[in-house]
Design a protein around this motif. Sequence first.
Motif, PDB file in Angstrom:
ATOM      1  N   ILE A 143      22.117 -17.915 -46.641  1.00 52.82           N
ATOM      2  CA  ILE A 143      22.650 -17.743 -47.997  1.00 52.82           C
ATOM      3  C   ILE A 143      21.784 -16.715 -48.726  1.00 52.82           C
ATOM      4  O   ILE A 143      20.554 -16.891 -48.798  1.00 52.82           O
ATOM      5  N   PRO A 144      22.358 -15.659 -49.284  1.00 53.58           N
ATOM      6  CA  PRO A 144      21.561 -14.723 -50.090  1.00 53.58           C
ATOM      7  C   PRO A 144      21.047 -15.406 -51.363  1.00 53.58           C
ATOM      8  O   PRO A 144      21.730 -16.268 -51.942  1.00 53.58           O
ATOM      9  N   LEU A 145      19.868 -15.034 -51.797  1.00 55.01           N
ATOM     10  CA  LEU A 145      19.290 -15.622 -53.008  1.00 55.01           C
ATOM     11  C   LEU A 145      20.185 -15.399 -54.219  1.00 55.01           C
ATOM     12  O   LEU A 145      20.299 -16.259 -55.091  1.00 55.01           O
ATOM     13  N   GLU A 146      20.847 -14.243 -54.282  1.00 52.47           N
ATOM     14  CA  GLU A 146      21.730 -13.928 -55.411  1.00 52.47           C
ATOM     15  C   GLU A 146      22.853 -14.956 -55.514  1.00 52.47           C
ATOM     16  O   GLU A 146      23.219 -15.379 -56.612  1.00 52.47           O
TER      17      GLU A 146
ATOM     18  N   LEU B 183      29.495 -18.666 -49.466  1.00 51.01           N
ATOM     19  CA  LEU B 183      30.156 -19.900 -49.896  1.00 51.01           C
ATOM     20  C   LEU B 183      31.632 -19.891 -49.503  1.00 51.01           C
ATOM     21  O   LEU B 183      32.144 -20.874 -48.948  1.00 51.01           O
ATOM     22  N   ARG B 184      32.322 -18.792 -49.774  1.00 54.94           N
ATOM     23  CA  ARG B 184      33.744 -18.685 -49.442  1.00 54.94           C
ATOM     24  C   ARG B 184      33.959 -18.808 -47.930  1.00 54.94           C
ATOM     25  O   ARG B 184      34.842 -19.545 -47.469  1.00 54.94           O
ATOM     26  N   ASN B 185      33.120 -18.117 -47.159  1.00 56.53           N
ATOM     27  CA  ASN B 185      33.239 -18.189 -45.704  1.00 56.53           C
ATOM     28  C   ASN B 185      32.892 -19.580 -45.185  1.00 56.53           C
ATOM     29  O   ASN B 185      33.497 -20.055 -44.216  1.00 56.53           O
ATOM     30  N   ALA B 186      31.927 -20.225 -45.836  1.00 55.41           N
ATOM     31  CA  ALA B 186      31.527 -21.572 -45.417  1.00 55.41           C
ATOM     32  C   ALA B 186      32.675 -22.557 -45.589  1.00 55.41           C
ATOM     33  O   ALA B 186      32.911 -23.420 -44.723  1.00 55.41           O
ATOM     34  N   ILE B 187      33.383 -22.446 -46.700  1.00 56.02           N
ATOM     35  CA  ILE B 187      34.518 -23.351 -46.948  1.00 56.02           C
ATOM     36  C   ILE B 187      35.637 -23.087 -45.950  1.00 56.02           C
ATOM     37  O   ILE B 187      36.238 -24.018 -45.402  1.00 56.02           O
TER      38      ILE B 187
ATOM     39  N   ILE C 134      27.771 -29.746 -50.365  1.00 54.72           N
ATOM     40  CA  ILE C 134      27.088 -28.698 -51.124  1.00 54.72           C
ATOM     41  C   ILE C 134      26.007 -29.374 -51.950  1.00 54.72           C
ATOM     42  O   ILE C 134      26.304 -30.195 -52.818  1.00 54.72           O
ATOM     43  N   HIS C 135      24.755 -29.064 -51.654  1.00 57.47           N
ATOM     44  CA  HIS C 135      23.630 -29.718 -52.325  1.00 57.47           C
ATOM     45  C   HIS C 135      22.606 -28.649 -52.695  1.00 57.47           C
ATOM     46  O   HIS C 135      21.732 -28.304 -51.914  1.00 57.47           O
ATOM     47  N   THR C 136      22.746 -28.110 -53.896  1.00 51.27           N
ATOM     48  CA  THR C 136      21.843 -27.046 -54.329  1.00 51.27           C
ATOM     49  C   THR C 136      21.098 -27.377 -55.617  1.00 51.27           C
ATOM     50  O   THR C 136      20.036 -26.828 -55.873  1.00 51.27           O
TER      51      THR C 136
ATOM     52  N   ILE D 168      38.589 -21.525 -55.483  1.00 50.55           N
ATOM     53  CA  ILE D 168      38.742 -21.029 -54.115  1.00 50.55           C
ATOM     54  C   ILE D 168      39.922 -21.729 -53.444  1.00 50.55           C
ATOM     55  O   ILE D 168      40.768 -21.084 -52.804  1.00 50.55           O
ATOM     56  N   LYS D 169      39.987 -23.053 -53.615  1.00 46.02           N
ATOM     57  CA  LYS D 169      41.096 -23.823 -53.041  1.00 46.02           C
ATOM     58  C   LYS D 169      42.438 -23.353 -53.617  1.00 46.02           C
ATOM     59  O   LYS D 169      43.419 -23.168 -52.877  1.00 46.02           O
ATOM     60  N   LYS D 170      42.478 -23.139 -54.928  1.00 43.58           N
ATOM     61  CA  LYS D 170      43.708 -22.694 -55.592  1.00 43.58           C
ATOM     62  C   LYS D 170      44.161 -21.340 -55.039  1.00 43.58           C
ATOM     63  O   LYS D 170      45.346 -21.136 -54.745  1.00 43.58           O
ATOM     64  N   GLN D 171      43.209 -20.431 -54.871  1.00 44.33           N
ATOM     65  CA  GLN D 171      43.572 -19.100 -54.389  1.00 44.33           C
ATOM     66  C   GLN D 171      43.903 -19.116 -52.900  1.00 44.33           C
ATOM     67  O   GLN D 171      44.724 -18.317 -52.441  1.00 44.33           O
TER      68      GLN D 171
END
Length: 724
Positions: A267-270, A297-301, A329-331, A348-351
């Motif tokens: 995961i990038p820090l940004e 995140l999008r690719n992970a889902i 997801i635990h951040t 993301i789910k909606k799109q």
Amino acid sequence: MTINKLNINKEFYNHLNIKNNYSLETRDCIESTVEKLIRSNTSTNHPGMLLGEIQSGKTRTFIGSIALAFDNNYDMAIVLTKGTKALAKQTYSRLINEFSDFYDEDSLQIFDIMSLPDNLTNFELDQKIIFVVKKEKNNLIRLENAIFQKYPSLASKKVLIVDDEADFASIGFDKSKKEVVDLRVIAKKIDDIRQKLKRSDFLQVTATPYALYLQPNNIKINDFVFEPLKPSFTEIVPLSDGYIGGDYYFNQSQDKSSLAYYLYEQIPLEELELLKSHDRTQFKIENVLEDHRVDTLRNAIMNFIVGGVIRRLQAKKAKSQLEKYSFIIHTEQKKLAHEWQKDLILEIKKQFTNIAKENQSRLTTLLDKSYANLISSLSKTDSYIPKFEEVRNEVTQSILKDHIMISTVNSEKDINELLDNNGQLRLRVPLNIFIGGQILDRGITIKNLIGFYYGRNPKKFQQDTVLQHSRMYGYRPKKDLAITRFYTTNDIYEVMNKIYEFDNALRDSIKNGKSNSGVIFIQKDVSNKIVPCSPNKIIIPKVTILKPFKRLLPIGFQTKSQSTISKIVKEIDNIVDRVTNGNEPVLIDIKDAKNIVENIHKTFSKDKKLGEQWDVETFITCMEYLAYNIPNNNTGKLWIIIRTGRNIARFRKSTGKYEDAPDTATGKNNELNVAKRIAIENPALILTRQQGLKKGWNGAEFWWPVLVTPSKTPTVIYTSETQD
């Protein structure tokens, strides 16, 4: 295992043994634990210890110990749980399930202390009794009132106290932010209750024993001495086939032939920063499918959806039960962050739904990337791999039929909404995404976890806490592992790797009966000398573990430009030629090795945006420690192995991760194998001269060092910084 002192064939233990089909190793552990409880004089200062791994079967083992204790003249058990409603309910549900037959036939009563009736009869009090009690002030006060005031006959019973998830909350002192050691209210209340009981034994159960084993000898405040709470004995909970823990995530993951090799994604820090809160001026949520800042995140889902669908298609093919799957997801701990993350995932789910209806080509592009990602590991198994078209159709239906649920998991939620009848997080639909905080910190079980997006990044990592966050550990089917992915930042991954190594070293020491005496704790003090340090003062990110054939090397660095470093590289060439005189491997003086390493460090970029920073001080300190602590005439020396003409890429093509194996060229005489043959007492320094031409480098020639510890290295934990 034959134990004459124990009755192992009576009703409670024998029934659970048959019901659960305990392995021989588990029976040995349970029987030895109860025998030692009977034989030892356990107390809150010197408890028995049941030591397991994260999600390894500790609950099953201590429940078996309670059953065997009931068959051997114990009348009551008090199970102390971590102070969350979720864990208390999970423990209560598990006890009801395990002892259901005895509970139904009125030979055993099980109570959550906060739901204890105020009119228990002698009929009930004469049965075996189990109390489930959170380690929380009101719970303990209610337990104390029940035993010693409301139902005083309970105080004369023989009692087994089981302290589940024992850690800092179970010892008598703690260091506050003001550096003042305070007596813990909870620990004192537990001790008060135990002291009032006429006959009791104390068993602690944990996967994180560091607070218990690595305490200072005593702490004195205002003429009062707090004694350490050292276990009187330790029993190791055995692991069965199929357990997945730190070895899989941080050791096997380095093996290209292992499924674990495909597990970790960075995961990038940004991206992690963006998930803390929503700044509408900086991030437009409607652009969530295009904005590169949430690519991982999008690719992970999508990986989770595709992975879950593949597993269900495999089950249909095998005509077996269709399972439901989970993703965590635990951040962050803050509830506002959870709400923002939920909004983001819902968008993301909606799109995904929109493009499933209106833009199949866009959905196919996302699906194709995830399918290729998962096929890389699926191809390592002999399981059925569905065709892309079949997966695309099933994913489309899963999205359109709303088979994906997003839930927040925090203290504001009704626990009955979150947990199923077994006390686990309820999987309500085929694909469940949980966004969590406190409840995910410890103990709670999540079934069929195939995706873990982790980003808890405190200023100081606490060994016990980070390990307990590792909900991805546990018993996992191999077919699930093929589509499982773990997402975190490079920094957090490296810290977790160190925590695994530290944990492994201490466990080996404990298993060998040495507690912390089998591990050497050292640091470099202000006078630049290597000295012993107190194990309870270490700071995990500053820790380096030394053990036989451990490799230390810089990873993820970038070099400076060719014009800037060419003279330094030439100087290193000259030193190497001088100390080897055309021969290698040879023993060289530590001063020459230090000179080489310091010059190599000068060739690396100091710009953190260009690459990871090498902790050269720790590298040199460990090199010095290993070279000087040698019981032969070659003290102060180390082997040097030289390889030139190398041109390794900065990133692995298969995973995109930083390359970390410049010392493993093909062939049995590669430099690492040579190092392992000769590094018996003296360490070995491998130097590979790289051309720096392949993708990712600056086009400059450079030297890449690897330090290999000797085969006779004792377990050493070195820290460059300690807590005051």
